[in-house]
Design a protein around this motif. Structure first.
Motif, PDB file in Angstrom:
ATOM      1  N   ASP A 142       3.899 -32.131 109.528  1.00 45.36           N
ATOM      2  CA  ASP A 142       5.282 -32.360 109.919  1.00 45.36           C
ATOM      3  C   ASP A 142       6.083 -31.220 109.324  1.00 45.36           C
ATOM      4  OD1 ASP A 142       7.420 -34.380 110.979  1.00 45.36           O
ATOM      5  OD2 ASP A 142       8.148 -33.724 109.039  1.00 45.36           O
ATOM      6  N   HIS A 143       6.757 -30.466 110.157  1.00 37.57           N
ATOM      7  CA  HIS A 143       7.369 -29.229 109.702  1.00 37.57           C
ATOM      8  C   HIS A 143       8.632 -29.454 108.889  1.00 37.57           C
ATOM      9  CE1 HIS A 143       4.751 -26.282 111.659  1.00 37.57           C
ATOM     10  NE2 HIS A 143       4.498 -27.288 112.487  1.00 37.57           N
ATOM     11  N   GLY A 144       8.960 -30.694 108.566  1.00 39.73           N
ATOM     12  CA  GLY A 144      10.007 -30.920 107.596  1.00 39.73           C
ATOM     13  C   GLY A 144       9.474 -30.901 106.182  1.00 39.73           C
ATOM     14  N   LEU A 145       8.127 -30.860 106.023  1.00 43.75           N
ATOM     15  CA  LEU A 145       7.526 -30.831 104.710  1.00 43.75           C
ATOM     16  C   LEU A 145       7.562 -29.412 104.147  1.00 43.75           C
ATOM     17  CD1 LEU A 145       4.485 -33.167 105.394  1.00 43.75           C
ATOM     18  CD2 LEU A 145       6.686 -33.767 104.406  1.00 43.75           C
ATOM     19  N   THR A 146       7.133 -29.286 102.877  1.00 42.33           N
ATOM     20  CA  THR A 146       7.243 -28.005 102.199  1.00 42.33           C
ATOM     21  C   THR A 146       6.267 -26.986 102.761  1.00 42.33           C
ATOM     22  OG1 THR A 146       7.926 -29.185 100.210  1.00 42.33           O
ATOM     23  CG2 THR A 146       7.222 -26.916  99.938  1.00 42.33           C
ATOM     24  N   VAL A 147       4.976 -27.302 102.758  1.00 42.82           N
ATOM     25  CA  VAL A 147       3.946 -26.399 103.241  1.00 42.82           C
ATOM     26  C   VAL A 147       2.978 -27.194 104.106  1.00 42.82           C
ATOM     27  CG1 VAL A 147       2.157 -24.740 102.628  1.00 42.82           C
ATOM     28  CG2 VAL A 147       4.134 -25.014 101.139  1.00 42.82           C
ATOM     29  N   ASP A 148       2.647 -26.661 105.262  1.00 42.04           N
ATOM     30  CA  ASP A 148       1.636 -27.264 106.131  1.00 42.04           C
ATOM     31  C   ASP A 148       0.357 -26.456 105.986  1.00 42.04           C
ATOM     32  OD1 ASP A 148       3.476 -29.090 107.013  1.00 42.04           O
ATOM     33  OD2 ASP A 148       4.093 -27.880 108.726  1.00 42.04           O
ATOM     34  N   VAL A 149      -0.710 -27.110 105.552  1.00 47.24           N
ATOM     35  CA  VAL A 149      -1.950 -26.430 105.202  1.00 47.24           C
ATOM     36  C   VAL A 149      -3.072 -26.963 106.078  1.00 47.24           C
ATOM     37  CG1 VAL A 149      -3.537 -25.820 103.348  1.00 47.24           C
ATOM     38  CG2 VAL A 149      -1.132 -26.247 102.834  1.00 47.24           C
ATOM     39  N   LEU A 150      -3.859 -26.046 106.612  1.00 42.64           N
ATOM     40  CA  LEU A 150      -5.080 -26.375 107.339  1.00 42.64           C
ATOM     41  C   LEU A 150      -6.254 -25.927 106.484  1.00 42.64           C
ATOM     42  CD1 LEU A 150      -6.716 -27.276 109.788  1.00 42.64           C
ATOM     43  CD2 LEU A 150      -6.311 -25.023 110.805  1.00 42.64           C
ATOM     44  N   LEU A 151      -7.057 -26.891 106.002  1.00 39.56           N
ATOM     45  CA  LEU A 151      -8.217 -26.602 105.173  1.00 39.56           C
ATOM     46  C   LEU A 151      -9.456 -26.488 106.062  1.00 39.56           C
ATOM     47  CD1 LEU A 151      -7.573 -29.104 102.232  1.00 39.56           C
ATOM     48  CD2 LEU A 151      -6.982 -26.686 102.333  1.00 39.56           C
ATOM     49  N   VAL A 152     -10.231 -25.430 105.861  1.00 44.15           N
ATOM     50  CA  VAL A 152     -11.445 -25.184 106.639  1.00 44.15           C
ATOM     51  C   VAL A 152     -12.617 -25.150 105.663  1.00 44.15           C
ATOM     52  CG1 VAL A 152     -12.623 -23.626 108.229  1.00 44.15           C
ATOM     53  CG2 VAL A 152     -10.127 -23.855 108.326  1.00 44.15           C
ATOM     54  N   ALA A 535     -11.357 -27.747  75.722  1.00 47.09           N
ATOM     55  CA  ALA A 535     -10.654 -26.508  76.096  1.00 47.09           C
ATOM     56  C   ALA A 535      -9.507 -26.832  77.043  1.00 47.09           C
ATOM     57  CB  ALA A 535     -11.619 -25.523  76.755  1.00 47.09           C
ATOM     58  N   GLY A 536      -8.499 -25.955  77.068  1.00 45.00           N
ATOM     59  CA  GLY A 536      -7.384 -26.147  77.983  1.00 45.00           C
ATOM     60  C   GLY A 536      -7.806 -25.877  79.415  1.00 45.00           C
ATOM     61  N   VAL A 537      -7.765 -26.886  80.261  1.00 45.28           N
ATOM     62  CA  VAL A 537      -8.219 -26.763  81.642  1.00 45.28           C
ATOM     63  C   VAL A 537      -7.138 -27.297  82.565  1.00 45.28           C
ATOM     64  CG1 VAL A 537     -10.649 -26.940  81.025  1.00 45.28           C
ATOM     65  CG2 VAL A 537      -9.353 -29.018  81.531  1.00 45.28           C
ATOM     66  N   LEU A 538      -7.332 -27.094  83.868  1.00 51.28           N
ATOM     67  CA  LEU A 538      -6.412 -27.586  84.884  1.00 51.28           C
ATOM     68  C   LEU A 538      -6.903 -28.920  85.415  1.00 51.28           C
ATOM     69  CD1 LEU A 538      -5.750 -24.352  87.008  1.00 51.28           C
ATOM     70  CD2 LEU A 538      -4.245 -25.375  85.307  1.00 51.28           C
ATOM     71  N   ASP A 539      -5.997 -29.885  85.492  1.00 53.11           N
ATOM     72  CA  ASP A 539      -6.340 -31.101  86.222  1.00 53.11           C
ATOM     73  C   ASP A 539      -5.991 -30.900  87.691  1.00 53.11           C
ATOM     74  OD1 ASP A 539      -3.618 -31.128  86.118  1.00 53.11           O
ATOM     75  OD2 ASP A 539      -3.424 -33.085  85.148  1.00 53.11           O
ATOM     76  N   LEU A 540      -6.282 -31.891  88.517  1.00 58.72           N
ATOM     77  CA  LEU A 540      -6.105 -31.716  89.958  1.00 58.72           C
ATOM     78  C   LEU A 540      -4.648 -31.474  90.350  1.00 58.72           C
ATOM     79  CD1 LEU A 540      -7.579 -31.580  92.601  1.00 58.72           C
ATOM     80  CD2 LEU A 540      -7.377 -34.061  92.820  1.00 58.72           C
ATOM     81  N   PRO A 541      -3.652 -32.202  89.817  1.00 62.72           N
ATOM     82  CA  PRO A 541      -2.257 -31.887  90.185  1.00 62.72           C
ATOM     83  C   PRO A 541      -1.839 -30.462  89.798  1.00 62.72           C
ATOM     84  CG  PRO A 541      -2.393 -34.088  89.235  1.00 62.72           C
ATOM     85  CD  PRO A 541      -3.726 -33.452  89.024  1.00 62.72           C
ATOM     86  N   ALA A 542      -2.259 -30.006  88.614  1.00 64.76           N
ATOM     87  CA  ALA A 542      -1.906 -28.637  88.217  1.00 64.76           C
ATOM     88  C   ALA A 542      -2.602 -27.611  89.106  1.00 64.76           C
ATOM     89  CB  ALA A 542      -2.279 -28.414  86.752  1.00 64.76           C
ATOM     90  N   TYR A 543      -3.840 -27.892  89.495  1.00 64.86           N
ATOM     91  CA  TYR A 543      -4.564 -26.993  90.397  1.00 64.86           C
ATOM     92  C   TYR A 543      -3.875 -26.923  91.753  1.00 64.86           C
ATOM     93  CZ  TYR A 543      -8.474 -25.311  93.276  1.00 64.86           C
ATOM     94  OH  TYR A 543      -9.273 -24.612  94.161  1.00 64.86           O
ATOM     95  N   ALA A 544      -3.466 -28.067  92.294  1.00 64.70           N
ATOM     96  CA  ALA A 544      -2.758 -28.078  93.575  1.00 64.70           C
ATOM     97  C   ALA A 544      -1.428 -27.348  93.478  1.00 64.70           C
ATOM     98  CB  ALA A 544      -2.555 -29.522  94.039  1.00 64.70           C
ATOM     99  N   GLU A 545      -0.752 -27.454  92.341  1.00 64.09           N
ATOM    100  CA  GLU A 545       0.516 -26.747  92.167  1.00 64.09           C
ATOM    101  C   GLU A 545       0.304 -25.233  92.142  1.00 64.09           C
ATOM    102  OE1 GLU A 545       4.465 -25.915  91.787  1.00 64.09           O
ATOM    103  OE2 GLU A 545       3.488 -27.804  92.326  1.00 64.09           O
ATOM    104  N   ARG A 546      -0.756 -24.767  91.465  1.00 62.57           N
ATOM    105  CA  ARG A 546      -1.045 -23.336  91.464  1.00 62.57           C
ATOM    106  C   ARG A 546      -1.319 -22.838  92.881  1.00 62.57           C
ATOM    107  NH1 ARG A 546      -3.354 -21.172  86.694  1.00 62.57           N
ATOM    108  NH2 ARG A 546      -3.789 -19.321  87.983  1.00 62.57           N
ATOM    109  N   LEU A 547      -2.073 -23.600  93.645  1.00 62.27           N
ATOM    110  CA  LEU A 547      -2.362 -23.188  95.016  1.00 62.27           C
ATOM    111  C   LEU A 547      -1.115 -23.243  95.885  1.00 62.27           C
ATOM    112  CD1 LEU A 547      -5.861 -24.717  95.804  1.00 62.27           C
ATOM    113  CD2 LEU A 547      -5.264 -22.328  95.484  1.00 62.27           C
ATOM    114  N   THR A 548      -0.240 -24.234  95.647  1.00 60.79           N
ATOM    115  CA  THR A 548       0.997 -24.316  96.422  1.00 60.79           C
ATOM    116  C   THR A 548       1.863 -23.082  96.199  1.00 60.79           C
ATOM    117  OG1 THR A 548       0.939 -26.731  96.303  1.00 60.79           O
ATOM    118  CG2 THR A 548       3.032 -25.703  96.863  1.00 60.79           C
ATOM    119  N   GLN A 549       1.931 -22.617  94.972  1.00 63.91           N
ATOM    120  CA  GLN A 549       2.674 -21.387  94.695  1.00 63.91           C
ATOM    121  C   GLN A 549       2.064 -20.197  95.433  1.00 63.91           C
ATOM    122  OE1 GLN A 549       2.677 -21.031  90.439  1.00 63.91           O
ATOM    123  NE2 GLN A 549       3.860 -22.894  90.111  1.00 63.91           N
ATOM    124  N   LEU A 550       0.738 -20.159  95.498  1.00 59.25           N
ATOM    125  CA  LEU A 550       0.078 -19.092  96.242  1.00 59.25           C
ATOM    126  C   LEU A 550       0.358 -19.218  97.738  1.00 59.25           C
ATOM    127  CD1 LEU A 550      -1.850 -16.678  96.299  1.00 59.25           C
ATOM    128  CD2 LEU A 550      -3.758 -18.304  96.422  1.00 59.25           C
TER     129      LEU A 550
END
Length: 560
Positions: A142-152, A535-550
Motif C-alpha cells: 500500500d503506497h501510503g506506507l513508508t517503504v514497499d519491499v519485494l523480497l526474492v 557480545a553486542g549483537v543485533l536483534d530482529l527489530p534492529a536488523y530490520a531498522e538497519r535495512l530500512t535505512q538502506l
C-alpha cells in the motif's frame, strides 16, 4: 487574445490595441492572453507592446518569441526543411508509416488513445484498482506506507527451513509489523510441471515458483520464467525496493531484471555467487582472478564428482561445461554491478567479494540478527562434569566427525550433546558408530525450544572445516552466556577471541580441539570466560531498522 503563432485578423489586432490603450490607463497586460486580468507591474509594458507588434506583423514574423521582440531581434523564419519535416508527420490518430499499427504493415490501424491501453498499462491499472478496493492491510503493498519491499529468495517456510529462508521470513514479518509493505517471490523445488502459485504465509503474500530442480543447477543458468514472473510482480505492485536474498534456482539474471525496474538490494549470505561450492574451505583457492576465476571453480566442483565428469566426457559435453564454468562468475559479476547496494553479514565475506571483483564501497556489512536471551549461570556453576554441545547440521563440512574423535581423545568424563538434523543418513550413521560414552544425539529442534537447548550445555563447539560466512549458532550461544570453541576459519575469528570469550583451533586439528576441550573441562575455567561471552549483537527489530535505512537510501538515490 489568440495564442502566439495563431492567425489573427482585424478583430485580434483591434482587441490588442484596445488592451494596449487600457494598459496605459489601468495596467491590463495583453501578454497574459486575458484582457480581464489586471497586473499592476509596469515592467510588463515592454512585453505587451511586443505582443502588439507581433500581431500587426506578417504571418511569418508571428513565430518570434516575445523575449526576442523585446530585445529588438528580427523574427526568425522557419526553414523550408523544417516545414517539410513537419508536413511529413501523420495526422492525429493515424500511425506513422512502418508503425506496427499501420494498415498493411503488421496489424490493424491503432489510434492514439490505444497506445495507453497496452498490456503492461492494463495490468498496472488493474493492480492499482485491486489495491484501492481491498484497502491497506498488514503484509500487503500500500503506497501510503513508508517503504514497499519485494523480497526474492530461493525458498520460503514452511516448505524450506534453511538459514536464509528463515531469515527472509523473519525479516518479512518484522517489516510488516513495522508498517511497511511486504511481498515475497520464492522458488520451490517440486517434481512435475512448473507452475506459479499464490499463497499467504502468516499474513505475508507469497508467490511460489514451483519447478523441478535442474540437474546442472550448480551452473546457475538463467531462468526466463522466473524473470518474467518478477517483471509481472513489479508491474502489479510497483515496489520501492526489491531485495534479492538469494539467486539459487533463479539465476543471477534475476538481479538485473529487478534493477532495471526498481531500486535493488542484494544480500550475499555465502559463496554461491563466486563458486558452485556454496561452502568453500581453506584449500579451495582461486589463484587466478578476473575472467579466469571460473577455471578454479571447475576444478573445485567437477573433480569432486568424478562419475559426473566421466559422463560428460562420454557425451562429448565437457567443453560446454568448462565454458559454462568460465562464464558463471562473469555473469554474477556483471549482474551484481547493476544492484544499488550489496549486503554481507561479516567483514570476512566482504573482503572475499572484494577479491572477487566487487568494489568495497558498494558493500554494506550488516550482521545477521539473533534472538537475544538473558545469560544463564546455573549450568556453569552446578554442572560437574562440564557439558559440551554442538548445534547444526550433521554434515561432513561441519566437522562433526572431528569433534567426536577429539572428544574421545579428551577422555575427561565430560558430556557431549549433539543437536541437529542429518543431511546425509549414511554420514549420520557413521557418526553414531564412532560416538563414545557421554555422547548423546538429540536430533533436530524447532525455534520454540532454542532457549531450552542452549541451557542444556555449558560450552558450544563449532568445529567447521569450511569458511563460515556468519555463524548464527555462535552468536546465539554468546547471547546465552556460553563460551565457544571454534575453528580459526572464515568469520568465526570475528566473533570468538581466543582465551577471552572462547578458544580458537585450526580447522580439522583433532589434537588441538581435544586440548581446547580439556582446558575447559573444569567449571571454574568455564566461569572465567563467561563474563565476556555475551557480545553486542543485533536483534530482529534492529536488523530490520538497519535495512530500512538502506532501503530509504537506495530509493532516494534512484528517485532523487
Amino acid at each position: 487574445m489568440r495564442q502566439h503563432g495563431a492567425p489573427a485578423g482585424d478583430d485580434g489586432v483591434q482587441r490588442a490595441e484596445r488592451c494596449s490603450e487600457h494598459l496605459a490607463v489601468a495596467g491590463t497586460d495583453p501578454a497574459l492572453r486575458d484582457s480581464r486580468r489586471v497586473v499592476r507591474d509596469p515592467d510588463q509594458l515592454p512585453r505587451a507592446r511586443a505582443d502588439l507588434r507581433r500581431l500587426r506583423a506578417p504571418p511569418r514574423a508571428r513565430n518570434a518569441s516575445p523575449d526576442a521582440a523585446v530585445a529588438g531581434d528580427p523574427a526568425p523564419r522557419r526553414s523550408r526543411r523544417r516545414r517539410r519535416r513537419r508536413s511529413a508527420l501523420p495526422a492525429p490518430g493515424r500511425p506513422r508509416p512502418g508503425h506496427p499499427g499501420a494498415r498493411g504493415r503488421g496489424g490493424p490501424r491503432v489510434l492514439r488513445g490505444d497506445l495507453l491501453r497496452t498490456p503492461a498499462v492494463r495490468r498496472r491499472r488493474a493492480g492499482r484498482a485491486a489495491r484501492q478496493a481491498r484497502g491497506p492491510r498488514p503484509g500487503c503493498f500500500d503506497h501510503g506506507l513508508t517503504v514497499d519491499v519485494l523480497l526474492v529468495a530461493h525458498g520460503y517456510p514452511p516448505d524450506r527451513r534453511g538459514g536464509t529462508e528463515l531469515l527472509t521470513a523473519g525479516l518479512a514479518d518484522e517489516l510488516a509489523r513495522a508498517g511497511h509493505g511486504v511481498r515475497v517471490l520464492a522458488a520451490a523445488g517440486v517434481a512435475g510441471n512448473p507452475q506459479v502459485r499464490d499463497t499467504t504465509v502468516e499474513s505475508i503474500p507469497v508467490r511460489l515458483l514451483e519447478r523441478p530442480v535442474p540437474a546442472d543447477y550448480q551452473l546457475a543458468r538463467a531462468d526466463a520464467g522466473a524473470q518474467r514472473q518478477l517483471e509481472l510482480l513489479i508491474e502489479e505492485e510497483r515496489p520501492d525496493v526489491v531485495h534479492v536474498q538469494h539467486t539459487l534456482f533463479l539465476g543471477p539474471e534475476i538481479i538485473g531484471t529487478a534493477s532495471r525496474r526498481a531500486a535493488t538490494v542484494v544480500s550475499l549470505h555465502d559463496f554461491w555467487a563466486q563458486c558452485p561450492l556454496v561452502h568453500t574451505g581453506p584449500r579451495d583457492h582461486h589463484p587466478v582472478r578476473g575472467d579466469w576465476w571460473g577455471a578454479a571453480c571447475f576444478m573445485h566442483y567437477e573433480l569432486r564428482h568424478p562419475l559426473q565428469l566421466l559422463g560428460e566426457v562420454a557425451r562429448g559435453s565437457l567443453g560446454a561445461t568448462v565454458k559454462a564454468h568460465l562464464e558463471r562468475p562473469r555473469r554474477f559479476r556483471r549482474e551484481l554491478g547493476t544492484a544499488d547496494a550489496l549486503v554481507v553479514p561479516s567483514a570476512f565475506l566482504r573482503d572475499s567479494f572484494v577479491r572477487f571483483g566487487v568494489p568495497e564501497s558498494r558493500i554494506d556489512v550488516i550482521p545477521n540478527p539473533v534472538a537475544v536471551t538473558p545469560p544463564s549461570t546455573e549450568r556453569a556453576s552446578n554442572s560437574v562434569p562440564v557439558r559440551f554441545g554442538y548445534v547444526g547440521a550433521l554434515a561432513p563440512h561441519k566437522g562433526v566427525h572431528v569433534l567426536l574423535d577429539a572428544f574421545a581423545a579428551a577422555g575427561d568424563g565430560a558430556e557431549l550433546h549433539v543437536f541437529g538434523a542429518a543431511e546425509d543418513p549414511a554420514y549420520a550413521e557413521r557418526l553414531r558408530q564412532r560416538a563414545t560414552d557421554g555422547v548423546v544425539f538429540h536430533g533436530s529442534f524447532d525455534g520454540a525450544r532454542r532457549d531450552e537447548v542452549y541451557a542444556s550445555f555449558d560450552v558450544l563447539v563449532v568445529p567447521s572445516l569450511v569458511h563460515e560466512t556468519f555463524s548464527l549458532v555462535t552468536l546465539e550461544a554468546q547471547t546465552a552466556g556460553k563460551p565457544v570453541i571454534a575453528s580459526r576459519v572464515g568469520a568465526l575469528p570475528e566473533l570468538v577471541r581466543d582465551r577471552v570469550n572462547g578458544r580458537l583451533v585450526r580447522p580439522g586439528d583433532g589434537r588441538g580441539l581435544a586440548a581446547a576441550i580439556g582446558s575447559l573441562g573444569d567449571p571454574e575455567a568455564v566461569h572465567r570466560l563467561r563474563p565476556q561471552a555475551a557480545a553486542g549483537v543485533l536483534d530482529l527489530p534492529a536488523y530490520a531498522e538497519r535495512l530500512t535505512q538502506l532501503y530509504e537510501r537506495v530509493r532516494a538515490k534512484r528517485n532523487p
